[in-house]
Write a protein that holds these residues in place. Structure first.
Motif, mmCIF file in Angstrom:
data_model
loop_
_atom_site.group_PDB
_atom_site.id
_atom_site.type_symbol
_atom_site.label_atom_id
_atom_site.label_comp_id
_atom_site.label_asym_id
_atom_site.label_seq_id
_atom_site.Cartn_x
_atom_site.Cartn_y
_atom_site.Cartn_z
ATOM 1 N N LEU A 8 -40.939 19.787 -84.496
ATOM 2 C CA LEU A 8 -39.532 19.781 -84.017
ATOM 3 C C LEU A 8 -39.131 21.103 -83.936
ATOM 4 O O LEU A 8 -39.360 21.991 -84.489
ATOM 5 N N ARG A 9 -38.620 21.212 -82.794
ATOM 6 C CA ARG A 9 -37.743 22.615 -82.181
ATOM 7 C C ARG A 9 -36.389 22.427 -81.828
ATOM 8 O O ARG A 9 -36.042 21.198 -81.537
ATOM 9 N N CYS A 10 -35.326 23.434 -81.863
ATOM 10 C CA CYS A 10 -34.369 23.499 -81.325
ATOM 11 C C CYS A 10 -33.965 24.623 -80.256
ATOM 12 O O CYS A 10 -34.329 25.796 -80.792
ATOM 13 N N ILE A 11 -33.461 24.594 -79.122
ATOM 14 C CA ILE A 11 -33.266 25.521 -78.281
ATOM 15 C C ILE A 11 -31.763 25.509 -77.968
ATOM 16 O O ILE A 11 -31.132 24.477 -77.911
ATOM 17 N N ILE A 12 -31.159 26.854 -77.489
ATOM 18 C CA ILE A 12 -30.193 27.069 -77.017
ATOM 19 C C ILE A 12 -30.138 27.296 -75.506
ATOM 20 O O ILE A 12 -30.576 28.259 -74.773
ATOM 21 N N VAL A 13 -29.270 26.317 -74.797
ATOM 22 C CA VAL A 13 -29.511 26.590 -73.242
ATOM 23 C C VAL A 13 -27.722 26.633 -72.810
ATOM 24 O O VAL A 13 -27.015 25.788 -73.255
ATOM 25 N N ASN A 14 -27.697 26.915 -71.468
ATOM 26 C CA ASN A 14 -26.330 26.697 -70.747
ATOM 27 C C ASN A 14 -26.401 25.397 -69.826
ATOM 28 O O ASN A 14 -27.478 24.568 -69.621
ATOM 29 N N GLY A 15 -25.195 25.101 -69.265
ATOM 30 C CA GLY A 15 -25.248 23.910 -68.319
ATOM 31 C C GLY A 15 -26.011 23.999 -67.274
ATOM 32 O O GLY A 15 -26.641 23.144 -66.401
ATOM 33 N N HIS A 16 -26.183 25.235 -66.773
ATOM 34 C CA HIS A 16 -27.039 25.417 -65.392
ATOM 35 C C HIS A 16 -28.580 25.215 -65.740
ATOM 36 O O HIS A 16 -29.443 24.508 -65.146
ATOM 37 N N GLN A 17 -29.000 25.299 -66.999
ATOM 38 C CA GLN A 17 -30.362 25.191 -67.487
ATOM 39 C C GLN A 17 -30.321 23.814 -67.833
ATOM 40 O O GLN A 17 -31.535 23.100 -67.305
ATOM 41 N N VAL A 18 -29.594 23.172 -68.329
ATOM 42 C CA VAL A 18 -29.786 21.742 -68.465
ATOM 43 C C VAL A 18 -29.805 20.833 -67.252
ATOM 44 O O VAL A 18 -30.707 19.921 -67.236
ATOM 45 N N ARG A 19 -28.981 21.368 -65.992
ATOM 46 C CA ARG A 19 -29.306 20.693 -64.913
ATOM 47 C C ARG A 19 -30.455 20.733 -64.390
ATOM 48 O O ARG A 19 -31.313 19.873 -63.798
ATOM 49 N N ASP A 20 -31.045 21.935 -64.457
ATOM 50 C CA ASP A 20 -32.418 22.075 -63.949
ATOM 51 C C ASP A 20 -33.542 21.502 -64.668
ATOM 52 O O ASP A 20 -34.492 20.889 -64.225
ATOM 53 N N TRP A 21 -33.334 21.324 -65.958
ATOM 54 C CA TRP A 21 -34.123 20.750 -66.775
ATOM 55 C C TRP A 21 -34.217 19.271 -66.352
ATOM 56 O O TRP A 21 -35.278 18.505 -66.108
ATOM 57 N N LEU A 22 -33.131 18.758 -66.251
ATOM 58 C CA LEU A 22 -33.260 17.231 -65.752
ATOM 59 C C LEU A 22 -33.524 17.009 -64.201
ATOM 60 O O LEU A 22 -34.398 16.019 -64.058
ATOM 61 N N GLU A 23 -33.532 18.040 -63.526
ATOM 62 C CA GLU A 23 -33.942 18.034 -62.085
ATOM 63 C C GLU A 23 -35.297 18.054 -62.402
ATOM 64 O O GLU A 23 -36.195 17.196 -61.458
ATOM 65 N N MET A 24 -36.125 18.833 -63.082
ATOM 66 C CA MET A 24 -37.600 18.947 -63.241
ATOM 67 C C MET A 24 -38.051 17.427 -63.655
ATOM 68 O O MET A 24 -39.017 17.222 -63.369
ATOM 69 N N SER A 25 -37.338 16.892 -64.598
ATOM 70 C CA SER A 25 -37.800 15.710 -65.163
ATOM 71 C C SER A 25 -37.784 14.531 -63.864
ATOM 72 O O SER A 25 -38.466 13.853 -63.864
ATOM 73 N N ALA A 26 -36.621 14.610 -63.185
ATOM 74 C CA ALA A 26 -36.547 13.845 -62.415
ATOM 75 C C ALA A 26 -37.475 13.651 -61.053
ATOM 76 O O ALA A 26 -37.593 12.746 -60.278
ATOM 77 N N GLY A 27 -38.186 14.902 -60.882
ATOM 78 C CA GLY A 27 -39.441 14.982 -59.897
ATOM 79 C C GLY A 27 -40.435 13.800 -60.223
ATOM 80 O O GLY A 27 -41.284 13.749 -59.372
ATOM 81 N N LEU A 28 -40.284 13.143 -61.381
ATOM 82 C CA LEU A 28 -41.258 12.157 -61.462
ATOM 83 C C LEU A 28 -41.173 11.246 -60.643
ATOM 84 O O LEU A 28 -42.278 10.494 -60.283
ATOM 85 N N PHE A 29 -40.110 10.983 -59.954
ATOM 86 C CA PHE A 29 -39.822 9.720 -59.165
ATOM 87 C C PHE A 29 -40.324 9.914 -57.607
ATOM 88 O O PHE A 29 -40.102 11.286 -57.027
ATOM 89 N N ASN A 30 -40.783 9.317 -56.941
ATOM 90 C CA ASN A 30 -41.147 9.427 -55.555
ATOM 91 C C ASN A 30 -39.922 9.354 -54.842
ATOM 92 O O ASN A 30 -39.029 8.784 -55.171
ATOM 93 N N GLN A 31 -39.902 10.077 -53.682
ATOM 94 C CA GLN A 31 -38.704 10.127 -52.942
ATOM 95 C C GLN A 31 -38.726 8.790 -52.197
ATOM 96 O O GLN A 31 -39.487 8.264 -51.598
ATOM 97 N N LEU A 32 -37.429 7.967 -52.315
ATOM 98 C CA LEU A 32 -37.408 6.448 -51.827
ATOM 99 C C LEU A 32 -36.261 6.514 -50.440
ATOM 100 O O LEU A 32 -35.365 7.501 -50.690
ATOM 101 N N GLU A 33 -36.721 6.021 -49.478
ATOM 102 C CA GLU A 33 -35.891 5.979 -48.406
ATOM 103 C C GLU A 33 -35.336 4.525 -47.893
ATOM 104 O O GLU A 33 -35.856 3.458 -48.212
ATOM 105 N N PRO A 34 -33.999 4.504 -47.792
ATOM 106 C CA PRO A 34 -33.460 3.174 -47.264
ATOM 107 C C PRO A 34 -34.129 2.620 -45.997
ATOM 108 O O PRO A 34 -34.679 3.189 -45.341
#
Length: 632
Positions: A441-467
């Motif tokens: 277990l670890r704990c890190i201190i981050v700001n909102g910009h880092q949190v958003r980029d963290w989630l963007e990195m995670s969301a790269g799991l998904f293929n780009q889907l087109e309508p």
């Protein structure tokens, strides 16, 4: 090749078919066994037909017999990540006196040498040194450098095995000596992934530079054949410093005759015959003992010594996927089963120890698109363990979030690789099924910009889907699911129609709006200058997954705690287990895109949790996975 080369796609010409060939070297290879030494799933407490070195052992015996009957030389090698993984390994690693089960397996099967993978370092240098000292065969690692004499490991930088042909021409009494050179490399990122154990003690050098130097040294020492144990994935053609996956450029190094790949758990040659050609024979034999790699090299004796004349590469599988599930091709080797009987029974008994009770099923079948109660439980347990330390720190006023990624999500490990814990009384094996990695277990201190980029990195799991386009796979199989971090304590949406902001290496690709929408904390939009404490794991804190936005972020000191133990303690402490974090994310509504989500056949027991139209779409594939059609 023989009929026994199941799932085989040969490369290059058959070694024995070359004119002038006077001998043949057969290289048998395993990789990424992860202590799956028996065909048994300790999380489900039942036999598993598709894993286990005990099954691979039968293929090894058959391949050796073929070589012996043909008068050929055979060597058996392992390419790393053999120590960590299965619960079978853990009782021995928890004590200084017991031998790791892999050592017994290597001895019973008569391995000639083993390489090191990144996971060999998960338990620290002292534990690894103790294990390596007990090996029945030499260990090789060409790109590790101890920073002090006290941290020197009992390994060879490179190694020459001397073997003899007894049917070859030349040589005294009809015996001809062949010198087989071995080198072994592992990703330099190992220093990040296990920084807690390695920082200031060991350096992992660039794989390509180290391999090139080892090849030169081996040739200068008289090696007739040079083979690379390359604990690295296929990667790009272009060589770069510090590559994690460098098998392609490594295989083109002058003086190298064959290579064994690993790390990414893929199959090379691919069973379907796809993929690009290699200039030398290359195998990557999956994981968990699922396949045996077989490389045959034709050798011709010349006045200057032996020369390699042609070669081939193939895989032999322990099981075949059918409509009715995995079916074993071979039985387990009785001698290995007997050698591991006591530790097997000990592991089963320890995994059966009762922990607590869960009122609902916890599984990961729908983790990429629906609620995952197992992740919520882990996140809640992490936060509960961090909270007391946070309140005593300078960060006491910060909101506490908790980040978790799925550990078992199908993928390369196959359709049986999902968490599946039924409601009712649970034991240690269920907790290990919920969280299988040996992370702290670890704990890190981050700001909102880092949190958003963290989630963007995670969301790269998904293929780009087109309508209005045909449905494509929801998840990109090249992006590992254990890097899909879900951050609990927030609320956010994901829009997979947008480009991924980061690639798998953490490099920024696009500056557009990104995939994360309506990011909120406590019901209000998150601001970039807000600060948060986030509970997460030691793999991510050490740089695992290439989340570059987290580099240099300060951390909250915590006492050593394994996350699996944190989860077990949380369940055992009779907390209200219904009061876990709510699911933090969903796909943005009304996207107008179709996608195919793959899951395991065990998901059929849980289809009632899904919308009726999604549940009705369930279709079983030849690969054993279940395909679900999603309208997002």
């Amino acid at each position: 090749m023989t009929q026994d080369d199941q799932d085989a796609t040969g490369t290059q010409e058959e070694a024995g078919d070359q004119p002038g060939v006077t001998g043949r070297l057969r290289v048998l290879a395993t990789s990424d066994v992860h202590s799956h030494l028996l065909g048994f799933d300790y999380y489900a407490d039942q036999e598993h037909p598709g894993i286990g070195l005990s099954r691979t052992a039968q293929l090894i015996a058959e391949a050796r017999k073929e070589a012996a009957e043909a008068g050929d030389i055979a060597v058996l090698l392992d390419n790393g990540d053999w120590l960590q993984g299965s619960p079978l390994a853990e009782p021995a690693l928890a004590t200084d006196s017991a031998l790791a089960p892999a050592i017994h397996a290597f001895e019973v099967l008569g391995y000639d040498a083993v390489g090191l993978g990144n996971h060999e370092f998960n338990y620290g240098l002292s534990a690894l040194s103790r294990v390596l000292s007990a090996l029945p065969c030499p260990a090789v690692s060409s790109n590790i450098t101890p920073l002090s004499a006290d941290d020197t490991l009992p390994v060879h930088k490179h190694l020459i095995l001397t073997r003899h042909f007894r049917r070859a021409t030349g040589g005294q009494d009809g015996v001809a000596e062949v010198k087989i050179g071995l080198l072994s490399v592992l990703p330099p990122q190992t220093m990040l992934w296990d920084a807690d154990h390695l920082a200031g003690r060991l350096h992992v050098d660039d794989m390509l530079r180290s391999a090139k130097a080892a090849i030169s040294d081996l040739r200068a020492s008289g090696a007739d054949v040079v083979i690379a144990l390359a604990h690295t994935g296929e990667g790009d053609d272009t060589a770069r410093d510090g590559m994690e996956n460098a098998l392609r450029p490594l295989s083109r190094l002058p003086g190298l005759d064959a290579a064994i790949g690993g790390h990414t758990h893929l199959l090379l040659p691919p069973p379907d015959g796809s993929g690009r050609d290699w200039e030398i024979p290359v195998v990557m034999p999956g994981s968990g003992g699922s396949h045996l790699g077989v490389i045959d090299l034709g050798l011709r004796q010349t006045p200057q010594g032996w020369r390699v004349e042609g070669g081939s590469a193939a895989l032999r599988a322990v099981a075949h996927q059918t409509r009715d599930g995995l079916r074993p091709v071979v039985s387990e080797a009785p001698d290995l089963v007997l050698a591991l009987r006591d530790v097997h029974e000990q592991t089963r008994a320890e995994m059966a120890a009762k922990v607590g009770t869960l009122s609902e099923a916890h599984h990961s079948y729908f983790t990429y698109f629906a609620e995952d109660r197992a992740l919520a439980l882990i996140a809640t347990a992490q936060a509960a363990a961090v909270q007391p330390m946070l309140l005593k720190s300078e960060y006491a006023d910060l909101p506490l979030l908790s980040a978790v990624a799925p550990a078992k999500f199908g993928g390369r490990a196959g359709p049986l690789n999902y968490t599946d814990v039924p409601p009712g009384e649970i034991s240690r094996r269920h907790v290990a099924d919920i969280y299988s990695y040996p992370n702290e277990l670890r704990c890190i201190i981050v700001n909102g910009h880092q949190v958003r980029d963290w989630l963007e990195m995670s969301a790269g799991l998904f293929n780009q889907l087109e309508p209005d386009a045909d449905a494509r796979l929801l998840a990109d199989p090249a992006r590992p699911g254990h890097n899909f971090d879900v951050i609990f304590g927030l609320q956010y949406e994901i829009d997979p129609r947008e480009h991924a902001r980061f690639d798998a290496e953490g490099r920024r690709l696009h500056e557009g709006p990104g995939r994360i929408r309506n990011l909120q904390w406590n019901g209000r939009p998150m601001h970039g200058d807000q600060q948060f404490a986030v509970a997460f794991n030691s793999y991510r804190s050490s740089g695992g997954g290439n989340f570059r936005m987290l580099m240099d972020a300060p951390g909250l000191p915590l006492p050593p705690q394994m996350i699996r133990d944190v989860v077990g303690a949380y369940v055992a402490s009779a907390h209200d287990l219904s009061a876990v974090f709510p699911a933090p994310w969903r796909f943005s509504p009304d996207l107008g895109v179709d996608a195919i989500a793959l899951t395991g056949p065990g998901a059929r027991r849980h289809l009632h949790e899904l919308p009726e139209n999604v549940a009705r779409s369930a279709t079983e594939l030849d690969t054993g996975f279940l395909a679900l059609k999603l309208r997002l």
